[in-house]
Design a protein around this motif. Structure first.
Motif, PDB file in Angstrom:
ATOM      1  N   THR A  39       0.839  -1.360   0.045  1.00  0.00           N
ATOM      2  CA  THR A  39       0.102   0.189  -0.014  1.00  0.00           C
ATOM      3  C   THR A  39       0.834   1.171  -0.181  1.00  0.00           C
ATOM      4  O   THR A  39       0.643   2.176  -0.774  1.00  0.00           O
ATOM      5  N   LEU A  40       1.763   1.439   0.831  1.00  0.00           N
ATOM      6  CA  LEU A  40       2.851   2.585   0.625  1.00  0.00           C
ATOM      7  C   LEU A  40       3.410   2.830  -0.394  1.00  0.00           C
ATOM      8  O   LEU A  40       3.594   3.876  -0.959  1.00  0.00           O
ATOM      9  N   LEU A  44       3.008   5.996  -2.889  1.00  0.00           N
ATOM     10  CA  LEU A  44       4.191   6.890  -3.320  1.00  0.00           C
ATOM     11  C   LEU A  44       4.296   7.053  -4.818  1.00  0.00           C
ATOM     12  O   LEU A  44       4.842   7.963  -5.335  1.00  0.00           O
ATOM     13  N   ILE A  45       3.814   5.918  -5.490  1.00  0.00           N
ATOM     14  CA  ILE A  45       4.159   5.960  -7.117  1.00  0.00           C
ATOM     15  C   ILE A  45       3.004   7.004  -7.766  1.00  0.00           C
ATOM     16  O   ILE A  45       1.971   7.125  -7.247  1.00  0.00           O
TER      17      ILE A  45
END
Length: 45
Positions: A39-40, A44-45
Motif C-alpha cells: 500500500t505504501l 508513493l508512485i
C-alpha cells in the motif's frame, strides 16, 4: 501409569495445536506486513 499416559497424549495434542497456531499467526503477520508495504509503495508512485 495410565494417568501419566493420558497426560502425555494431551500434552502432545496441545503442542501440535500450539505449533499450528504459531504458524498461522506468523503467516498472518507476514501478510499484514506485505499488504502495508505494498500500500505504501503504490501510494508513493
Amino acid at each position: 501409569m495410565k494417568k501419566e499416559k493420558i497426560k502425555n497424549k494431551d500434552q502432545k495434542r496441545f503442542d501440535k495445536g500450539q505449533v499450528f497456531v504459531k504458524i498461522m499467526a506468523g503467516i498472518l503477520a507476514l501478510m499484514m506486513i506485505l499488504s502495508v508495504s505494498a500500500t505504501l509503495i503504490y501510494s508513493l508512485i
